[in-house]
Design a protein around this motif. Sequence first.
Motif, PDB file in Angstrom:
ATOM      1  N   THR A  84       0.849  -1.190   0.000  1.00  0.00           N
ATOM      2  CA  THR A  84       0.000   0.000   0.000  1.00  0.00           C
ATOM      3  C   THR A  84       0.878   1.231   0.000  1.00  0.00           C
ATOM      4  OG1 THR A  84      -1.871   1.104   1.070  1.00  0.00           O
ATOM      5  CG2 THR A  84      -0.250   0.127   2.527  1.00  0.00           C
ATOM      6  N   ASP A  85       0.486   2.210  -0.794  1.00  0.00           N
ATOM      7  CA  ASP A  85       1.275   3.435  -0.900  1.00  0.00           C
ATOM      8  C   ASP A  85       0.323   4.594  -1.185  1.00  0.00           C
ATOM      9  OD1 ASP A  85       3.509   5.015  -0.888  1.00  0.00           O
ATOM     10  OD2 ASP A  85       4.558   3.899  -2.432  1.00  0.00           O
ATOM     11  N   VAL A 115      -0.225  12.049  -1.645  1.00  0.00           N
ATOM     12  CA  VAL A 115      -0.861  13.148  -0.921  1.00  0.00           C
ATOM     13  C   VAL A 115      -0.548  14.468  -1.620  1.00  0.00           C
ATOM     14  CG1 VAL A 115      -0.986  14.355   1.305  1.00  0.00           C
ATOM     15  CG2 VAL A 115      -0.595  11.874   1.255  1.00  0.00           C
ATOM     16  N   VAL A 157       2.462  16.932  -0.963  1.00  0.00           N
ATOM     17  CA  VAL A 157       3.625  16.152  -0.545  1.00  0.00           C
ATOM     18  C   VAL A 157       4.181  15.397  -1.755  1.00  0.00           C
ATOM     19  CG1 VAL A 157       4.478  14.292   0.949  1.00  0.00           C
ATOM     20  CG2 VAL A 157       2.732  15.878   1.790  1.00  0.00           C
ATOM     21  N   HIS A 158       3.312  14.669  -2.429  1.00  0.00           N
ATOM     22  CA  HIS A 158       3.749  13.841  -3.556  1.00  0.00           C
ATOM     23  C   HIS A 158       3.409  14.452  -4.902  1.00  0.00           C
ATOM     24  CE1 HIS A 158       3.152  11.003  -0.164  1.00  0.00           C
ATOM     25  NE2 HIS A 158       4.315  10.563  -0.568  1.00  0.00           N
ATOM     26  N   MET A 169      -6.103  13.008  -1.353  1.00  0.00           N
ATOM     27  CA  MET A 169      -5.244  11.871  -1.002  1.00  0.00           C
ATOM     28  C   MET A 169      -5.739  10.618  -1.691  1.00  0.00           C
ATOM     29  SD  MET A 169      -3.999  12.155   2.869  1.00  0.00           S
ATOM     30  CE  MET A 169      -3.880  13.700   3.767  1.00  0.00           C
ATOM     31  N   ASP A 222      -4.962   6.466  -1.772  1.00  0.00           N
ATOM     32  CA  ASP A 222      -4.261   5.328  -1.202  1.00  0.00           C
ATOM     33  C   ASP A 222      -4.613   4.120  -2.052  1.00  0.00           C
ATOM     34  OD1 ASP A 222      -2.600   4.598   0.996  1.00  0.00           O
ATOM     35  OD2 ASP A 222      -3.851   5.947   2.186  1.00  0.00           O
ATOM     36  N   GLU A 282      13.945  12.375   1.959  1.00  0.00           N
ATOM     37  CA  GLU A 282      12.874  11.899   2.836  1.00  0.00           C
ATOM     38  C   GLU A 282      11.811  12.985   2.933  1.00  0.00           C
ATOM     39  OE1 GLU A 282      12.340   9.765   7.120  1.00  0.00           O
ATOM     40  OE2 GLU A 282      14.379   9.830   6.380  1.00  0.00           O
ATOM     41  N   PHE A 314       9.539  13.578   4.895  1.00  0.00           N
ATOM     42  CA  PHE A 314       9.205  14.053   6.234  1.00  0.00           C
ATOM     43  C   PHE A 314      10.173  15.108   6.748  1.00  0.00           C
ATOM     44  CE2 PHE A 314       6.071  11.285   8.351  1.00  0.00           C
ATOM     45  CZ  PHE A 314       5.524  12.275   9.137  1.00  0.00           C
ATOM     46  N   GLU A 369      10.314   9.545   8.791  1.00  0.00           N
ATOM     47  CA  GLU A 369       9.509   8.493   8.167  1.00  0.00           C
ATOM     48  C   GLU A 369      10.071   7.090   8.406  1.00  0.00           C
ATOM     49  OE1 GLU A 369       8.525   9.837   4.174  1.00  0.00           O
ATOM     50  OE2 GLU A 369       8.351   7.746   3.519  1.00  0.00           O
ATOM     51  N   SER A 413      -2.003   2.490   6.047  1.00  0.00           N
ATOM     52  CA  SER A 413      -1.389   3.655   5.411  1.00  0.00           C
ATOM     53  C   SER A 413      -1.737   4.885   6.230  1.00  0.00           C
ATOM     54  CB  SER A 413      -1.928   3.788   3.983  1.00  0.00           C
ATOM     55  OG  SER A 413      -1.234   4.812   3.313  1.00  0.00           O
ATOM     56  N   ALA A 471      -1.222   9.039   6.981  1.00  0.00           N
ATOM     57  CA  ALA A 471      -0.778  10.378   6.577  1.00  0.00           C
ATOM     58  C   ALA A 471      -0.834  11.250   7.826  1.00  0.00           C
ATOM     59  CB  ALA A 471      -1.674  10.932   5.476  1.00  0.00           C
ATOM     60  N   ASN A 494       2.421   1.966   5.141  1.00  0.00           N
ATOM     61  CA  ASN A 494       3.079   3.130   4.586  1.00  0.00           C
ATOM     62  C   ASN A 494       2.888   4.290   5.550  1.00  0.00           C
ATOM     63  OD1 ASN A 494       4.341   4.385   2.170  1.00  0.00           O
ATOM     64  ND2 ASN A 494       2.510   5.674   2.261  1.00  0.00           N
ATOM     65  N   VAL A 495       3.919   5.127   5.678  1.00  0.00           N
ATOM     66  CA  VAL A 495       3.802   6.329   6.493  1.00  0.00           C
ATOM     67  C   VAL A 495       4.217   7.513   5.648  1.00  0.00           C
ATOM     68  CG1 VAL A 495       4.671   7.568   8.513  1.00  0.00           C
ATOM     69  CG2 VAL A 495       4.302   5.113   8.658  1.00  0.00           C
ATOM     70  N   THR A 496       3.385   8.531   5.626  1.00  0.00           N
ATOM     71  CA  THR A 496       3.769   9.742   4.925  1.00  0.00           C
ATOM     72  C   THR A 496       3.292  10.948   5.720  1.00  0.00           C
ATOM     73  OG1 THR A 496       3.777  10.867   2.790  1.00  0.00           O
ATOM     74  CG2 THR A 496       1.699   9.877   3.465  1.00  0.00           C
TER      75      THR A 496
END
Lengths: 331, 331
Positions: A51-52, A55, A58-59, A138, A140, A328, A330, B11, B95, B97, B129-131
Amino acid sequence: VTTTSVADCGERALIARVRDRLAMPSWVVIGPGDDAAVVEPVRGALEVWTTDAQVEGVHFDRRFVSPEDIGHRAMAVNLSDLAAMGARPRAALLSLALPATLELTAFDQILDGMLALGARFGVTLVGGNVTFSPGPLMLDVTAVGTVHPRRILTRARARAGDQVFVTGSLGDAAAGLAHLQAGRRDRAQPSESRYLRPEPRVRAGILLGSMRTPVSCVDLSDGLADGVRQLAEASGVGVSLDATAVPVTDALRTDAAALGRDALDLALTGGDDYELLFTVRSSAVGRLRGVRGQMDGLALTRIGVVTKSRDLVVRDGASTRELPQGFEHFR
Amino acid sequence: VTTTSVADCGERALIARVRDRLAMPSWVVIGPGDDAAVVEPVRGALEVWTTDAQVEGVHFDRRFVSPEDIGHRAMAVNLSDLAAMGARPRAALLSLALPATLELTAFDQILDGMLALGARFGVTLVGGNVTFSPGPLMLDVTAVGTVHPRRILTRARARAGDQVFVTGSLGDAAAGLAHLQAGRRDRAQPSESRYLRPEPRVRAGILLGSMRTPVSCVDLSDGLADGVRQLAEASGVGVSLDATAVPVTDALRTDAAALGRDALDLALTGGDDYELLFTVRSSAVGRLRGVRGQMDGLALTRIGVVTKSRDLVVRDGASTRELPQGFEHFR
């Protein structure tokens, strides 16, 4: 001219709108529209789940990433994760959090981009969720693939003496993003499309898994340096990269100069290339010839060697320096 | 006293922090930490996949929903979807955010709430996933369960003459939420905890699937009226509800009066109960006795009948009115 927003349409109608576009293969016992999807697993295969999220802010930046691109990217980053495991994509679930003001046409176009890429790789969207977001858009995606037990690629199989390879060319997406951010060039340029429409290396991953030799693999979402670091950490080894071997195109060198950046630096620390970084035992490198022949022209370039010492270094002619940190989100 | 935020942590370190808490069963071939998880499917079983999001400001308010509650709810809503299919929970992907300012202790507590509930139902967190989020905190859980082909519950099997049932009691969560929003009562009250810590009816769903008779089922996330509407639409039937039979507790009647609301109205249009609404052929109602005996005291109440006419109505003594619309977050 009045435009319709997703809020005008409503949650249930949006879900119905997605469902109407989908056709289910026979292995989907219950598809979208119930409380959950029910599917038949593939006999004799293992399942690969990832899963990815993508956002807004951010992305991606909606000023220069189109709705189709957003949908494409959300699917691509997940298929790239499956590729890095040697898996064959099969199904996906989509969870969307939508600003109420998002136009319905943009919603449809996000689906267009996502479903078009999914269809190319045999992915069936079997379920999902739509909700409102009081903030950014967002997406996912959860992607599911299959792999036979002896064909799994992991990050943790590199050994001292292995050769380090990478698919395609690196740094282009980072250059494309920099140009888009500066508003300097249009989206039709090759490096811009590398950023906007990353191509998951699914076929390459499956072929690497078929080599019957231990292969360590990771996809490059956050730059070569980050990928090398992750693969080396997982395997408990070091890596020595050959700076002169890292595949950067002539176009990237020109781009990098225009950006006041170094092409190698873009390759090492720029993200979003979604190429595969992998290691192969020295004794099995010959087998890559057969693999290469089936990759539709995708380059495989040897860029370094795995070392017993856990140092991560970049050699450039006579000089050697420490591998830079990757990107990164974050930080 | 200095507090550490998730952004201070970064992250990768957050992902490592989650991974360190997890133990993998033998069917997880590759767990968290690689590009994707690799798992063995269960032989002879179908798989059930669902994804559901919890978005700050839409699904929860951090002023009165604690981090543990947030984690609990994110897992619970997905397990409730599995329950509505008659599935046995097995695995989940998460996931996240995260706002950069989220405290690391809150992050840990979100995981506490999620993993505690997951553990009670045999769920292994295999990946995620962490964002970063520039807006609200968002949690997307994908839950995977298994079900044997003849034990699937769907929404689409109701037929005219079937009896309509519901588990537990309704409306409590909506009353609890109203009190919490008004800042009037604390979280230890029963109706507040119905909202903050919904209990997915996993065991009930599995038992209903074992009855060897067609059962239509949906979980009540957005009120009884919405659930009835969805089940009826999927089955192409109508439903006539008996207002006097809808299970509302005496405590809810008192609560509703204090809120200036009608208890039945809270049951019909208030969300977040996560009870199961289901239909059973009249001839099979007797089999519910056996099921009831294994449900640890959870009530099963007959609340209506499926009709051939596609009308959706609520009967209250001699009067009959149209079923109200359910709650939709988007509107």
